[in-house]
Design a protein around this motif. Sequence first.
Motif, PDB file in Angstrom:
ATOM      1  N   GLU A 187     127.257  21.681   0.073  1.00  0.00           N
ATOM      2  CA  GLU A 187     127.253  23.146   0.098  1.00  0.00           C
ATOM      3  C   GLU A 187     125.862  23.661   0.441  1.00  0.00           C
ATOM      4  N   ALA A 188     124.858  23.062  -0.165  1.00  0.00           N
ATOM      5  CA  ALA A 188     123.481  23.467   0.104  1.00  0.00           C
ATOM      6  C   ALA A 188     123.127  23.234   1.571  1.00  0.00           C
ATOM      7  N   ALA A 189     123.513  22.087   2.102  1.00  0.00           N
ATOM      8  CA  ALA A 189     123.216  21.773   3.500  1.00  0.00           C
ATOM      9  C   ALA A 189     123.914  22.743   4.449  1.00  0.00           C
ATOM     10  N   ALA A 190     125.178  23.032   4.186  1.00  0.00           N
ATOM     11  CA  ALA A 190     125.921  23.954   5.050  1.00  0.00           C
ATOM     12  C   ALA A 190     125.299  25.347   5.011  1.00  0.00           C
ATOM     13  N   ALA A 191     124.947  25.804   3.827  1.00  0.00           N
ATOM     14  CA  ALA A 191     124.332  27.127   3.691  1.00  0.00           C
ATOM     15  C   ALA A 191     122.963  27.153   4.356  1.00  0.00           C
ATOM     16  N   TYR A 192     122.183  26.110   4.158  1.00  0.00           N
ATOM     17  CA  TYR A 192     120.840  26.035   4.719  1.00  0.00           C
ATOM     18  C   TYR A 192     120.878  26.042   6.253  1.00  0.00           C
ATOM     19  N   VAL A 193     121.717  25.190   6.825  1.00  0.00           N
ATOM     20  CA  VAL A 193     121.785  25.082   8.285  1.00  0.00           C
ATOM     21  C   VAL A 193     122.329  26.370   8.904  1.00  0.00           C
ATOM     22  N   SER A 194     123.375  26.932   8.323  1.00  0.00           N
ATOM     23  CA  SER A 194     123.918  28.168   8.895  1.00  0.00           C
ATOM     24  C   SER A 194     122.910  29.311   8.780  1.00  0.00           C
ATOM     25  N   ALA A 195     122.154  29.363   7.686  1.00  0.00           N
ATOM     26  CA  ALA A 195     121.112  30.391   7.543  1.00  0.00           C
ATOM     27  C   ALA A 195     120.000  30.173   8.562  1.00  0.00           C
ATOM     28  N   HIS A 196     119.662  28.917   8.805  1.00  0.00           N
ATOM     29  CA  HIS A 196     118.629  28.609   9.796  1.00  0.00           C
ATOM     30  C   HIS A 196     119.061  29.062  11.181  1.00  0.00           C
ATOM     31  N   VAL A 197     120.309  28.786  11.529  1.00  0.00           N
ATOM     32  CA  VAL A 197     120.829  29.195  12.839  1.00  0.00           C
ATOM     33  C   VAL A 197     120.782  30.714  12.983  1.00  0.00           C
ATOM     34  N   GLU A 198     121.038  31.424  11.892  1.00  0.00           N
ATOM     35  CA  GLU A 198     121.032  32.888  11.900  1.00  0.00           C
ATOM     36  C   GLU A 198     119.646  33.465  11.620  1.00  0.00           C
ATOM     37  N   ASP A 199     118.624  32.592  11.516  1.00  0.00           N
ATOM     38  CA  ASP A 199     117.239  32.992  11.270  1.00  0.00           C
ATOM     39  C   ASP A 199     117.104  33.859  10.023  1.00  0.00           C
ATOM     40  N   ASP A 200     117.773  33.435   8.953  1.00  0.00           N
ATOM     41  CA  ASP A 200     117.773  34.162   7.684  1.00  0.00           C
ATOM     42  C   ASP A 200     116.961  33.360   6.660  1.00  0.00           C
ATOM     43  N   GLN A 201     115.663  33.616   6.620  1.00  0.00           N
ATOM     44  CA  GLN A 201     114.762  32.846   5.760  1.00  0.00           C
ATOM     45  C   GLN A 201     115.118  32.989   4.288  1.00  0.00           C
ATOM     46  N   GLU A 202     115.557  34.162   3.882  1.00  0.00           N
ATOM     47  CA  GLU A 202     115.911  34.378   2.471  1.00  0.00           C
ATOM     48  C   GLU A 202     117.063  33.465   2.050  1.00  0.00           C
ATOM     49  N   ARG A 203     118.100  33.382   2.882  1.00  0.00           N
ATOM     50  CA  ARG A 203     119.228  32.503   2.564  1.00  0.00           C
ATOM     51  C   ARG A 203     118.837  31.040   2.636  1.00  0.00           C
ATOM     52  N   MET A 204     117.936  30.694   3.563  1.00  0.00           N
ATOM     53  CA  MET A 204     117.457  29.310   3.647  1.00  0.00           C
ATOM     54  C   MET A 204     116.733  28.934   2.355  1.00  0.00           C
ATOM     55  N   ASP A 205     115.862  29.808   1.892  1.00  0.00           N
ATOM     56  CA  ASP A 205     115.121  29.540   0.660  1.00  0.00           C
ATOM     57  C   ASP A 205     116.065  29.413  -0.532  1.00  0.00           C
ATOM     58  N   GLU A 206     117.076  30.278  -0.572  1.00  0.00           N
ATOM     59  CA  GLU A 206     118.042  30.219  -1.671  1.00  0.00           C
ATOM     60  C   GLU A 206     118.773  28.879  -1.672  1.00  0.00           C
TER      61      GLU A 206
END
Length: 95
Positions: A30-49
Motif C-alpha cells: 500500500e505504501a509503495a502504491a501510494a508513494y509511486v502514484s504520488a510521485h507520478v502526480e508530483d505530490d510531495q505531501e502524499r509522497m512524504d505521507e
Amino acid sequence: MFGKTWDRLLSALSTAEETGRDSRGHNLFEAAAAYVSAHVEDDQERMDEAAGWVSPEALSFGVNELACRAVVALARERDEPPRTVARALLGLPVS
C-alpha cells in the motif's frame, strides 16, 4: 531468486518493527502504491505521507516489487520480453 527476495522482505519487515513505525495501518505494498502514484502526480505531501507508513527499507522493497510487476504486466500486454519493455520505459536502446 525467491530466497533473496524473501530475505529482503523479512529484513524490511523486522526493520519496520524496530523503528516503531505503524506497519499495521498500511502494508508495504500500500505504501509503495501510494508513494509511486504520488510521485507520478508530483505530490510531495502524499509522497512524504506514504514514506512514513513503513520503514525506508520496506518502501524500497515495495517500490521494487511494484516495478517488477508493472514490467511483467506490460510485457504480457505488449507480447514483448520484459527486458525490452524495461529498457523502453527507461528510454534505453533495445539491444
